[in-house]
Design an enzyme around this catalytic site. Sequence first.
Site, PDB file in Angstrom:
ATOM      1  N   LYS A 149       0.830  -1.205   0.000  1.00  0.00           N
ATOM      2  CA  LYS A 149       0.000   0.000   0.000  1.00  0.00           C
ATOM      3  C   LYS A 149       0.867   1.259   0.000  1.00  0.00           C
ATOM      4  CE  LYS A 149      -4.004   1.775   2.640  1.00  0.00           C
ATOM      5  NZ  LYS A 149      -4.875   1.455   3.796  1.00  0.00           N
ATOM      6  N   SER A 157      -9.401   2.434   2.787  1.00  0.00           N
ATOM      7  CA  SER A 157      -8.334   3.069   2.024  1.00  0.00           C
ATOM      8  C   SER A 157      -7.413   2.085   1.289  1.00  0.00           C
ATOM      9  CB  SER A 157      -7.482   3.948   2.965  1.00  0.00           C
ATOM     10  OG  SER A 157      -6.877   3.170   3.987  1.00  0.00           O
ATOM     11  N   SER A 192     -10.482   0.185   6.702  1.00  0.00           N
ATOM     12  CA  SER A 192      -9.712   0.398   5.475  1.00  0.00           C
ATOM     13  C   SER A 192      -9.289  -0.882   4.778  1.00  0.00           C
ATOM     14  CB  SER A 192      -8.478   1.249   5.776  1.00  0.00           C
ATOM     15  OG  SER A 192      -8.839   2.588   6.006  1.00  0.00           O
TER      16      SER A 192
END
Length: 445
Positions: free
Chosen positions: A53, A128, A152
């Site tokens: 990420k 996210s 997320s």
Amino acid sequence: MTSSDLVEASLTRIEQTSGAINAMVTICPERAMTSAREADAQSLLAGLPIGIKDLTPVAGVRSTFGTPGLSEHIPTASDPLVLRLEARGAVVMGKTNTPEMGAGANTFNPIFGATRNPWDTRLNAGGSSGGAAAGLAAGEVWLSQGSDLGGSLRTPASFCGIVGLRPSPGVAGGGHPVLNMGTMPVDGPMARDVADCALFLDAMAGFDPIWPVSTPAPADSYLAQTLRDPGRVRIAYSPDLNGLAPVTGEMAQVLEAALARVQGGAVSVDEVQPKLPDIEAAFRVHRAMDMWTMYRHTPERIRSQYKPTLRQNIEEGRELTVDQIGDAQIARGRAYDVMRALLSDFDVLACPVTGIAPLPVEVEYPTEVAGEPCKDYLDWLRFAFLATLCGLPALSLPVGFTPAGLPVGMQLIGRPRGEGRLLQVARVLEERLGVGARPIDPVIR
């Protein structure tokens, strides 16, 4: 097949799908091929390509955090979790897209734009960890690292039809480097099925004093525990967590149909309504306090370019009172006590991941859910708050599809430090439901 072959396959798939979904926003092919040639075939991950990420630094690879002030940032050192994964045989293919500084459940930012849902590219992929989930669903990599504070990991896993696990704090490395004693933000594994998720958790797990809250890996690997016969499975189901959040009819129907299909034999399902007062307020206080703590010393040249919702979060943290913080601490402890008692009678608590299916990619957050107005961009994520506040492991498992063909995940919340049993239960449900997570070609409409 060698690790180099897998890297070539990953690069080909990223090229095939990036135009449609925009999941892997920074690719490092030369670095990946070098790692593949050096990968130990006997290591835990044996040279499998993974995504990292874009909130997690990788040495020599552009790491932007999705914010303009860091758009050209290239770190010289990797996050300790990346070092651990590479030491255990992972090959980093690149960075997956995230909202700015991870704030938001729709993955877009001013540097790379929006990530789209592979099941319908008109829609968002959640956030996210939206880039991680979308890339997995489309087969760009075998495994992908995500992180979770307010869902997320869990929201994009549900939206994209893959498995995402928010582990207990300290199980999978650390959280934010500034807030390294915190327990709200955690890293976690994402994969296309439960067994692969367990394998990836094994690669993340283990004590390291660099992480103050880290814990030793279990004597039996998470994968071994996952594959073991679970015996009797007792599921508590709460359709809306005792009125905590609204749920649309189509989402409720998918979850209830899935539970009806898995029930029987050694698997029992009982509806419960745990009393969890004040957890929304407590979560908001803790999150705002963390946001202020993590970002208050960020240089002005970076912070001045933050999006309005992110600046609002930081300001809310600055304005907290001591009484609010004290009340939130007490409410957090009471919620844990309720969950500890509940999970002494059940293996997991099942509930929605979100109350709605994905929205158009242009919509930052919903204005209402099932007719109930949303007061801000956090409001529709209330199902995520409980596990985060209580430090409990929580997994999003694909369980079905909406009438429009969009995947729906069910949230399974496990016992304290109960990752092994949680994964074991999730695999039983996965087998009974038969909702596979094979890579799909992005559906462009």
